[in-house]
Design an enzyme around this catalytic site. Structure first.
Site, mmCIF file in Angstrom:
data_model
loop_
_atom_site.group_PDB
_atom_site.id
_atom_site.type_symbol
_atom_site.label_atom_id
_atom_site.label_comp_id
_atom_site.label_asym_id
_atom_site.label_seq_id
_atom_site.Cartn_x
_atom_site.Cartn_y
_atom_site.Cartn_z
ATOM 1 C CD GLU A 199 12.914 1.080 8.109
ATOM 2 O OE1 GLU A 199 13.280 -0.015 7.991
ATOM 3 O OE2 GLU A 199 12.840 1.879 7.499
ATOM 4 C CD GLU A 229 9.616 13.302 11.696
ATOM 5 O OE1 GLU A 229 8.440 12.695 11.775
ATOM 6 O OE2 GLU A 229 10.552 12.366 11.245
ATOM 7 C CE LYS A 242 -1.965 3.256 1.757
ATOM 8 N NZ LYS A 242 -1.823 4.464 1.452
ATOM 9 C CB CYS A 293 13.363 8.796 8.754
ATOM 10 S SG CYS A 293 14.374 7.434 7.549
HETATM 11 P P1 NAD Z 1 2.237 8.635 7.421
HETATM 12 O O1 NAD Z 1 2.240 7.780 8.780
HETATM 13 O O2 NAD Z 1 1.253 9.655 7.368
HETATM 14 O O3 NAD Z 1 1.848 7.765 6.116
HETATM 15 C C1 NAD Z 1 2.722 6.272 5.747
HETATM 16 C C2 NAD Z 1 1.740 5.598 5.360
HETATM 17 O O4 NAD Z 1 0.673 4.932 6.063
HETATM 18 C C3 NAD Z 1 1.109 6.022 4.041
HETATM 19 O O5 NAD Z 1 1.009 4.795 2.898
HETATM 20 C C4 NAD Z 1 -0.312 6.188 4.561
HETATM 21 O O6 NAD Z 1 -1.571 6.026 3.675
HETATM 22 C C5 NAD Z 1 -0.357 4.933 5.490
HETATM 23 N N1 NAD Z 1 -1.321 5.070 6.602
HETATM 24 C C6 NAD Z 1 -1.656 6.117 7.219
HETATM 25 N N2 NAD Z 1 -2.712 6.000 8.334
HETATM 26 C C7 NAD Z 1 -2.827 4.505 8.103
HETATM 27 C C8 NAD Z 1 -3.538 3.636 9.027
HETATM 28 N N3 NAD Z 1 -4.204 4.227 9.998
HETATM 29 N N4 NAD Z 1 -3.586 2.322 8.779
HETATM 30 C C9 NAD Z 1 -2.640 1.971 7.762
HETATM 31 N N5 NAD Z 1 -1.766 2.771 6.999
HETATM 32 C C10 NAD Z 1 -2.003 4.081 7.216
HETATM 33 O O7 NAD Z 1 3.803 9.196 6.891
HETATM 34 P P2 NAD Z 1 4.147 10.070 5.855
HETATM 35 O O8 NAD Z 1 3.649 11.462 6.351
HETATM 36 O O9 NAD Z 1 3.879 9.427 4.580
HETATM 37 O O10 NAD Z 1 5.560 10.044 5.941
HETATM 38 C C11 NAD Z 1 6.586 10.828 6.862
HETATM 39 C C12 NAD Z 1 6.817 10.138 8.043
HETATM 40 O O11 NAD Z 1 7.615 8.866 7.843
HETATM 41 C C13 NAD Z 1 8.004 11.053 9.007
HETATM 42 O O12 NAD Z 1 7.470 10.703 10.212
HETATM 43 C C14 NAD Z 1 9.265 10.263 8.645
HETATM 44 O O13 NAD Z 1 9.997 10.130 9.876
HETATM 45 C C15 NAD Z 1 8.775 8.626 8.426
HETATM 46 N N6 NAD Z 1 9.999 7.951 7.880
HETATM 47 C C16 NAD Z 1 10.605 7.147 8.547
HETATM 48 C C17 NAD Z 1 11.487 6.475 8.113
HETATM 49 C C18 NAD Z 1 12.406 5.291 8.689
HETATM 50 O O14 NAD Z 1 13.188 4.694 8.143
HETATM 51 N N7 NAD Z 1 12.353 5.569 10.327
HETATM 52 C C19 NAD Z 1 11.925 6.622 6.605
HETATM 53 C C20 NAD Z 1 11.029 7.486 5.938
HETATM 54 C C21 NAD Z 1 10.035 8.134 6.513
#
Ligand code: NAD
Length: 506
Positions: free
Chosen positions: A266, A400, A191, A300
């Site tokens: 992550e 963040e 997804k 991240c």
């Molecule tokens: P997000 O959590 O909003 O979304 C990530 C994914 O989760 C998307 O595909 C979204 O559609 C899905 N999602 C959202 N709500 C959900 C739910 N209730 N159930 C299942 N799936 C759901 O994150 P974002 O805004 O897309 O990305 C930014 C974040 O990602 C930042 O906090 C960043 O630090 C983190 N990030 C972490 C790493 C790491 O390796 N630690 C790497 C990249 C990004």
């Protein structure tokens, strides 16, 4: 023709089919619209134009994909490791053939500068190659003999897994999950993030072309709270590998609880770069600048807090502000651009809200702190920003922001550096710059971070564990660590003789 015009022309060639046909789900090797035919619009962060419509998956679509992954699992699990290896190498080769197309599409869909997306596409291929070579050994275990028994362990793929990815560097991050899962023998329902769905679709096509059997790799697009949620709740999905925000991780854990889903997270970060006066300050400066202003700061592991020893604080921060104000903001498809537009209007609003907050909290804004007066295109641009004079209790010092925004904080001595570094809810990465190796080791041991780099920028070794502590994650990726998640370890205990068996009921 300028290089930008040339890239825009090439992009048009690649994007036309997405514009015309939209993006559908890929389930069991076939394209699908959503069961209820609903779609959503995907706009580019570069010029706000509509790129394409995207299928908006719901329960029924996820169910179809999970069943496809479930049905394909036994044959993929039984496919010999060397055969899986060869298929994954073919995927890597095909990614390389499509590398420029991937980079251009990714850049236009995310706003990330092309110079970085070209590298990210190649890293995607490397991820497949690395795990391809590990596929034949994925099932390997240990022999653990005792006097009377031989314990033998082996690893077996856990089953169909859900992979949920964010929008910041979606292609590379997806390969980091998909390649080890397939090498382990799992099947997948992916997804992708709704704000950047294009290259996920392309990756699934490439994998299909490379001979990944139907049903082994499925993609369901849609919104997090719809298709994402449905995937984390589905009984056929045995584990969820998730990259995204910490709060989403909590939601996923709760959603997956009734089906006892194994999770790998992550999540977010607020990573410190700790710079001591005895460090190689030029290199520390280069690294701090690179790790916050590359990838639009939407990274991240970005170095979003710079902790500087007080004796060199003014001079170091002055140099940082000069470099920040010279960061080349531009159209992401221009190869000279260092900083492109942020992913979405909503994200722009979040990032810029910290500019007012910094002033309200009493920090200084030494560079940036605004949207550009004449943006390079109609996108969500923001200037490379440096906050200084912050203290650890300010929100700019521990939340963040996920943009090109660096917060500088002074410290006095090792103890204070450690206490500030650890005084956040996150614990993903830390960077330490000092000429004193004893101090580097003490700090590296005590800093609360899953990954620590000493006198180094963030250089990855694919064998090494990647992941965070505290609110930054659960579990590790990389090398064999990935297989710990995608596989079950089974112990088989064999008697080597007639060991005593207690007799009951005589
Ligand atoms: P997000 O959590 O909003 O979304 C990530 C994914 O989760 C998307 O595909 C979204 O559609 C899905 N999602 C959202 N709500 C959900 C739910 N209730 N159930 C299942 N799936 C759901 O994150 P974002 O805004 O897309 O990305 C930014 C974040 O990602 C930042 O906090 C960043 O630090 C983190 N990030 C972490 C790493 C790491 O390796 N630690 C790497 C990249 C990004």
């Amino acid at each position: 023709m300028t290089e930008l015009e040339n890239n825009l022309a090439k992009l048009e060639g690649h994007i036309a089919r997405f514009r015309k046909n939209g993006i559908g789900h890929l389930i069991a090797g076939e394209r699908w619209t959503s069961a209820d035919a609903e779609t959503f619009e995907n706009h580019s962060p570069v010029d706000s134009k509509l790129i394409c419509t995207v299928a908006r998956g719901k329960n029924e679509d996820v169910d179809r994909a999970a069943k496809a992954a479930h049905d394909a699992f036994p044959a993929w699990r039984e496919t010999p490791g060397p055969v899986r290896r060869d298929i994954l190498h073919t995927v890597a080769n095909k990614i390389l053939e499509h590398a420029e197309e991937i980079a251009l599409l990714e850049s236009y869909d995310t706003g990330q500068a092309l110079r970085f997306m070209r590298k990210a596409a190649l890293r995607g291929a490397e991820n497949f190659r690395f795990f391809a070579d590990k596929a034949p050994e994925a099932a390997n275990g240990l022999s653990l003999p005792t006097d009377q028994h031989m314990n033998v362990t082996l690893r077996q793929p856990i089953g169909p897994v859900g992979v949920i990815t964010p929008w910041n560097t979606p292609f590379m991050l997806s390969t980091w999950k998909i390649a080890p899962a397939l090498a382990a023998g799992c099947t997948i329902v992916h997804k992708p993030a709704e704000w950047s769905p294009v290259t996920a679709s392309l990756l699934a096509e490439i994998m299909h072309e490379a001979g990944v059997p139907s049903g082994v790799m499925n993609v369901v697009h849609g919104l997090g709270e719809e298709s994402g949620k449905a995937l984390t709740e589905h009984e056929a999905i045995k584990a969820v590998a998730f990259i995204g925000e910490s709060s989403t991780g909590s939601a996923i854990m709760a959603q997956g609880a009734p089906s006892l889903k194994r999770v790998h997270f992550e999540l977010g970060g607020k990573n410190p770069v700790v710079v001591f006066a005895d460090a190689d300050l030029e290199r520390a400066l280069d690294a701090a600048v690179f790790m916050i202003y590359s990838l639009n700061g939407e990274r991240c592991t970005s170095s979003s807090r710079v902790l500087v020893e007080r004796s060199i604080y003014d001079e170091f921060v002055q140099k940082l502000s000069v470099r920040a104000s010279k960061i080349k903001l531009g159209h992401p498809l221009d190869p000279k651009t260092e900083l492109g537009p942020l992913i979405h209007q909503r994200h722009l609003e979040k990032v810029t809200s910290y500019f007012d907050l910094a002033r309200d909290e009493g920090a200084q804004v030494l560079a940036g702190g605004a949207v550009p007066v004449t943006p390079p295109s109609e996108g969500h641009y923001v200037e490379a920003t440096l906050f200084a004079g912050a203290d650890k209790d300010m929100r700019i010092a521990h939340e963040e922001i996920f943009g090109p925004v660096l917060t500088a904080i002074p410290f006095e001595g090792e103890d204070e550096a450690l206490s500030i570094a650890n005084d956040v809810r996150y614990g993903l990465a830390a960077y330490i710059w000092t000429g004193d190796m004893g101090r580097a080791l003490r700090l590296a041991r005590n800093v609360e971070a899953g990954m620590v780099w000493v006198n180094s920028e963030n250089v990855r070794h694919l064998q090494a564990p990647f992941g965070g502590m505290k609110a930054s994650g659960i579990g590790r990726d990389g090398g064999d660590y990935s297989f710990d998640f995608y596989m079950e370890t089974k112990n088989i205990c064999l008697a080597m003789g007639d060991h005593p068996i207690p007799k009951l009921g005589l």
